[in-house]
Design a protein around this motif. Structure first.
Motif, PDB file in Angstrom:
ATOM      1  N   ILE A   8       0.870  -1.180   0.000  1.00  0.00           N
ATOM      2  CA  ILE A   8       0.000   0.000   0.000  1.00  0.00           C
ATOM      3  C   ILE A   8       0.902   1.223   0.000  1.00  0.00           C
ATOM      4  CG2 ILE A   8      -1.739   1.333   1.248  1.00  0.00           C
ATOM      5  CD1 ILE A   8      -2.703  -1.327   2.468  1.00  0.00           C
ATOM      6  N   VAL A   9       0.714   2.080  -0.986  1.00  0.00           N
ATOM      7  CA  VAL A   9       1.462   3.321  -1.067  1.00  0.00           C
ATOM      8  C   VAL A   9       0.601   4.406  -0.431  1.00  0.00           C
ATOM      9  CG1 VAL A   9       2.547   5.001  -2.605  1.00  0.00           C
ATOM     10  CG2 VAL A   9       2.567   2.575  -3.209  1.00  0.00           C
ATOM     11  N   GLU A  10       1.119   5.039   0.615  1.00  0.00           N
ATOM     12  CA  GLU A  10       0.401   6.147   1.240  1.00  0.00           C
ATOM     13  C   GLU A  10       0.709   7.411   0.446  1.00  0.00           C
ATOM     14  OE1 GLU A  10       1.768   5.852   5.334  1.00  0.00           O
ATOM     15  OE2 GLU A  10      -0.185   4.979   5.832  1.00  0.00           O
ATOM     16  N   VAL A  11      -0.342   8.129   0.059  1.00  0.00           N
ATOM     17  CA  VAL A  11      -0.194   9.295  -0.803  1.00  0.00           C
ATOM     18  C   VAL A  11      -0.923  10.495  -0.202  1.00  0.00           C
ATOM     19  CG1 VAL A  11       0.051   7.863  -2.884  1.00  0.00           C
ATOM     20  CG2 VAL A  11      -2.220   8.678  -2.219  1.00  0.00           C
ATOM     21  N   PRO A  12      -0.379  11.692  -0.379  1.00  0.00           N
ATOM     22  CA  PRO A  12      -1.053  12.882   0.144  1.00  0.00           C
ATOM     23  C   PRO A  12      -2.126  13.432  -0.797  1.00  0.00           C
ATOM     24  CG  PRO A  12       1.069  13.493  -0.752  1.00  0.00           C
ATOM     25  CD  PRO A  12       0.965  11.993  -0.855  1.00  0.00           C
ATOM     26  N   ASP A  13      -2.182  12.938  -2.054  1.00  0.00           N
ATOM     27  CA  ASP A  13      -3.108  13.457  -3.058  1.00  0.00           C
ATOM     28  C   ASP A  13      -3.585  12.285  -3.915  1.00  0.00           C
ATOM     29  OD1 ASP A  13      -4.257  14.532  -5.406  1.00  0.00           O
ATOM     30  OD2 ASP A  13      -2.931  16.277  -5.388  1.00  0.00           O
ATOM     31  N   MET A  14      -4.791  11.818  -3.667  1.00  0.00           N
ATOM     32  CA  MET A  14      -5.307  10.645  -4.374  1.00  0.00           C
ATOM     33  C   MET A  14      -5.502  10.918  -5.862  1.00  0.00           C
ATOM     34  SD  MET A  14      -6.038   7.436  -4.054  1.00  0.00           S
ATOM     35  CE  MET A  14      -6.401   7.050  -2.349  1.00  0.00           C
ATOM     36  N   ASP A  15      -5.945  12.130  -6.229  1.00  0.00           N
ATOM     37  CA  ASP A  15      -6.136  12.435  -7.649  1.00  0.00           C
ATOM     38  C   ASP A  15      -4.820  12.326  -8.415  1.00  0.00           C
ATOM     39  OD1 ASP A  15      -8.878  12.871  -7.401  1.00  0.00           O
ATOM     40  OD2 ASP A  15      -8.635  15.026  -7.058  1.00  0.00           O
ATOM     41  N   VAL A  30     -10.033  -2.156  -8.824  1.00  0.00           N
ATOM     42  CA  VAL A  30     -10.840  -3.315  -8.429  1.00  0.00           C
ATOM     43  C   VAL A  30     -11.593  -3.058  -7.123  1.00  0.00           C
ATOM     44  CG1 VAL A  30      -9.496  -5.014  -9.709  1.00  0.00           C
ATOM     45  CG2 VAL A  30      -8.866  -4.476  -7.350  1.00  0.00           C
ATOM     46  N   TYR A  31     -11.227  -2.013  -6.399  1.00  0.00           N
ATOM     47  CA  TYR A  31     -11.916  -1.665  -5.154  1.00  0.00           C
ATOM     48  C   TYR A  31     -11.630  -0.203  -4.847  1.00  0.00           C
ATOM     49  CZ  TYR A  31     -13.108  -1.442  -0.196  1.00  0.00           C
ATOM     50  OH  TYR A  31     -13.643  -1.088   1.007  1.00  0.00           O
ATOM     51  N   ARG A  32     -12.632   0.466  -4.319  1.00  0.00           N
ATOM     52  CA  ARG A  32     -12.446   1.841  -3.847  1.00  0.00           C
ATOM     53  C   ARG A  32     -13.342   2.079  -2.650  1.00  0.00           C
ATOM     54  NH1 ARG A  32     -13.567   6.552  -7.286  1.00  0.00           N
ATOM     55  NH2 ARG A  32     -14.704   7.437  -5.588  1.00  0.00           N
ATOM     56  N   TYR A  33     -12.823   2.875  -1.719  1.00  0.00           N
ATOM     57  CA  TYR A  33     -13.586   3.210  -0.534  1.00  0.00           C
ATOM     58  C   TYR A  33     -13.456   4.708  -0.277  1.00  0.00           C
ATOM     59  CZ  TYR A  33     -15.366   3.622   4.109  1.00  0.00           C
ATOM     60  OH  TYR A  33     -16.114   4.009   5.177  1.00  0.00           O
ATOM     61  N   PRO A  34     -14.586   5.367  -0.072  1.00  0.00           N
ATOM     62  CA  PRO A  34     -15.942   4.859  -0.232  1.00  0.00           C
ATOM     63  C   PRO A  34     -16.268   4.661  -1.715  1.00  0.00           C
ATOM     64  CG  PRO A  34     -16.021   7.200   0.251  1.00  0.00           C
ATOM     65  CD  PRO A  34     -14.578   6.792   0.328  1.00  0.00           C
ATOM     66  N   ALA A  35     -17.328   3.903  -1.979  1.00  0.00           N
ATOM     67  CA  ALA A  35     -17.716   3.589  -3.357  1.00  0.00           C
ATOM     68  C   ALA A  35     -18.127   4.842  -4.118  1.00  0.00           C
ATOM     69  CB  ALA A  35     -18.846   2.560  -3.368  1.00  0.00           C
ATOM     70  N   GLU A  36     -18.685   5.825  -3.445  1.00  0.00           N
ATOM     71  CA  GLU A  36     -19.110   7.090  -4.066  1.00  0.00           C
ATOM     72  C   GLU A  36     -18.297   8.234  -3.473  1.00  0.00           C
ATOM     73  OE1 GLU A  36     -21.383   7.170  -6.563  1.00  0.00           O
ATOM     74  OE2 GLU A  36     -21.551   4.991  -6.381  1.00  0.00           O
ATOM     75  N   PRO A  39     -12.349   8.948  -3.115  1.00  0.00           N
ATOM     76  CA  PRO A  39     -11.849   7.772  -2.405  1.00  0.00           C
ATOM     77  C   PRO A  39     -10.725   8.120  -1.429  1.00  0.00           C
ATOM     78  CG  PRO A  39     -10.955   7.839  -4.607  1.00  0.00           C
ATOM     79  CD  PRO A  39     -11.930   8.980  -4.505  1.00  0.00           C
ATOM     80  N   VAL A  40     -10.661   7.357  -0.356  1.00  0.00           N
ATOM     81  CA  VAL A  40      -9.538   7.458   0.580  1.00  0.00           C
ATOM     82  C   VAL A  40      -8.660   6.214   0.484  1.00  0.00           C
ATOM     83  CG1 VAL A  40     -10.714   9.023   2.162  1.00  0.00           C
ATOM     84  CG2 VAL A  40     -10.874   6.540   2.525  1.00  0.00           C
ATOM     85  N   PHE A  41      -9.178   5.175  -0.200  1.00  0.00           N
ATOM     86  CA  PHE A  41      -8.396   3.965  -0.442  1.00  0.00           C
ATOM     87  C   PHE A  41      -8.840   3.347  -1.755  1.00  0.00           C
ATOM     88  CE2 PHE A  41      -7.542  -0.545  -0.356  1.00  0.00           C
ATOM     89  CZ  PHE A  41      -6.206  -0.551  -0.003  1.00  0.00           C
ATOM     90  N   VAL A  42      -7.856   2.895  -2.538  1.00  0.00           N
ATOM     91  CA  VAL A  42      -8.130   2.258  -3.824  1.00  0.00           C
ATOM     92  C   VAL A  42      -7.223   1.045  -3.962  1.00  0.00           C
ATOM     93  CG1 VAL A  42      -8.027   2.560  -6.335  1.00  0.00           C
ATOM     94  CG2 VAL A  42      -8.769   4.458  -4.905  1.00  0.00           C
ATOM     95  N   LEU A  51      -2.035  -3.483  -5.973  1.00  0.00           N
ATOM     96  CA  LEU A  51      -1.366  -2.392  -5.284  1.00  0.00           C
ATOM     97  C   LEU A  51      -2.430  -1.515  -4.652  1.00  0.00           C
ATOM     98  CD1 LEU A  51       1.261  -0.633  -4.844  1.00  0.00           C
ATOM     99  CD2 LEU A  51       0.610   0.536  -6.958  1.00  0.00           C
ATOM    100  N   GLY A  52      -2.255  -1.172  -3.393  1.00  0.00           N
ATOM    101  CA  GLY A  52      -3.186  -0.283  -2.724  1.00  0.00           C
ATOM    102  C   GLY A  52      -2.655   1.143  -2.709  1.00  0.00           C
ATOM    103  N   LEU A  53      -3.561   2.101  -2.809  1.00  0.00           N
ATOM    104  CA  LEU A  53      -3.243   3.517  -2.620  1.00  0.00           C
ATOM    105  C   LEU A  53      -4.104   4.003  -1.467  1.00  0.00           C
ATOM    106  CD1 LEU A  53      -3.372   4.871  -6.306  1.00  0.00           C
ATOM    107  CD2 LEU A  53      -1.356   4.139  -5.011  1.00  0.00           C
ATOM    108  N   GLY A  54      -3.462   4.540  -0.444  1.00  0.00           N
ATOM    109  CA  GLY A  54      -4.196   5.021   0.716  1.00  0.00           C
ATOM    110  C   GLY A  54      -3.924   6.493   0.947  1.00  0.00           C
ATOM    111  N   LEU A  55      -4.974   7.282   1.069  1.00  0.00           N
ATOM    112  CA  LEU A  55      -4.828   8.711   1.323  1.00  0.00           C
ATOM    113  C   LEU A  55      -4.322   8.899   2.750  1.00  0.00           C
ATOM    114  CD1 LEU A  55      -5.274  11.523   0.108  1.00  0.00           C
ATOM    115  CD2 LEU A  55      -7.583  11.457   1.070  1.00  0.00           C
ATOM    116  N   ALA A  56      -3.210   9.601   2.877  1.00  0.00           N
ATOM    117  CA  ALA A  56      -2.613   9.840   4.190  1.00  0.00           C
ATOM    118  C   ALA A  56      -2.077  11.264   4.205  1.00  0.00           C
ATOM    119  CB  ALA A  56      -1.493   8.841   4.469  1.00  0.00           C
ATOM    120  N   GLU A  57      -2.740  12.123   4.943  1.00  0.00           N
ATOM    121  CA  GLU A  57      -2.324  13.521   5.022  1.00  0.00           C
ATOM    122  C   GLU A  57      -0.871  13.608   5.482  1.00  0.00           C
ATOM    123  OE1 GLU A  57      -3.587  17.499   7.451  1.00  0.00           O
ATOM    124  OE2 GLU A  57      -5.163  16.096   6.857  1.00  0.00           O
TER     125      GLU A  57
END
Length: 127
Positions: A8-15, A30-36, A39-42, A51-57
């Protein structure tokens, strides 16, 4: 013992992360949270791996951060060139290795090093 691993790569900017990992590298969501909404996790499918991407300030990466992501791609030269055209830094230009791979290195928007590679045919010892 470990059964499997999931980076999981922690990122400060999900876009910005999605523009690099999804749009530029061509992974599949294949997965995103929240679905709508935003996202804070993909979870991304990258070939046979995920590979996970997690939003982390305040998340930081960059050279010396102790992490390298490695992707095998169809064409190292074209993938490297496409990422360069999209404005991503090329850390190492494509080159052949003595152990039989063509490799380059780029950086994601946050400085995480990303190795791109492809096996060379024939392998050097087979020549």
């Amino acid at each position: 013992m470990i059964e499997s691993a999931f980076p999981i790569v922690e990122v400060p900017d999900m876009d910005a992360a999605m523009r690099f990992y999804h749009d530029a590298l061509g992974t599949t969501v294949v997965y995103r949270y929240p679905a709508e909404g935003d996202p804070v996790f993909v979870t991304l499918q990258a070939g046979s791996a995920q590979l996970g991407l997690g939003l982390a300030e305040g998340a930081t990466a960059g050279e010396g951060a102790g992490m390298l992501l490695w992707f095998y791609v169809d064409d190292v030269d074209e993938t490297t060139a496409a990422l360069a055209r999209a404005g991503y830094p090329v850390v190492e230009q494509p080159d052949d290795t003595p152990w039989g791979e063509r490799m380059s290195m780029v950086a994601d928007p946050f400085g995480t090093r990303v190795r791109l590679a492809r096996a060379i045919r024939p392998q050097p010892e087979e020549e």
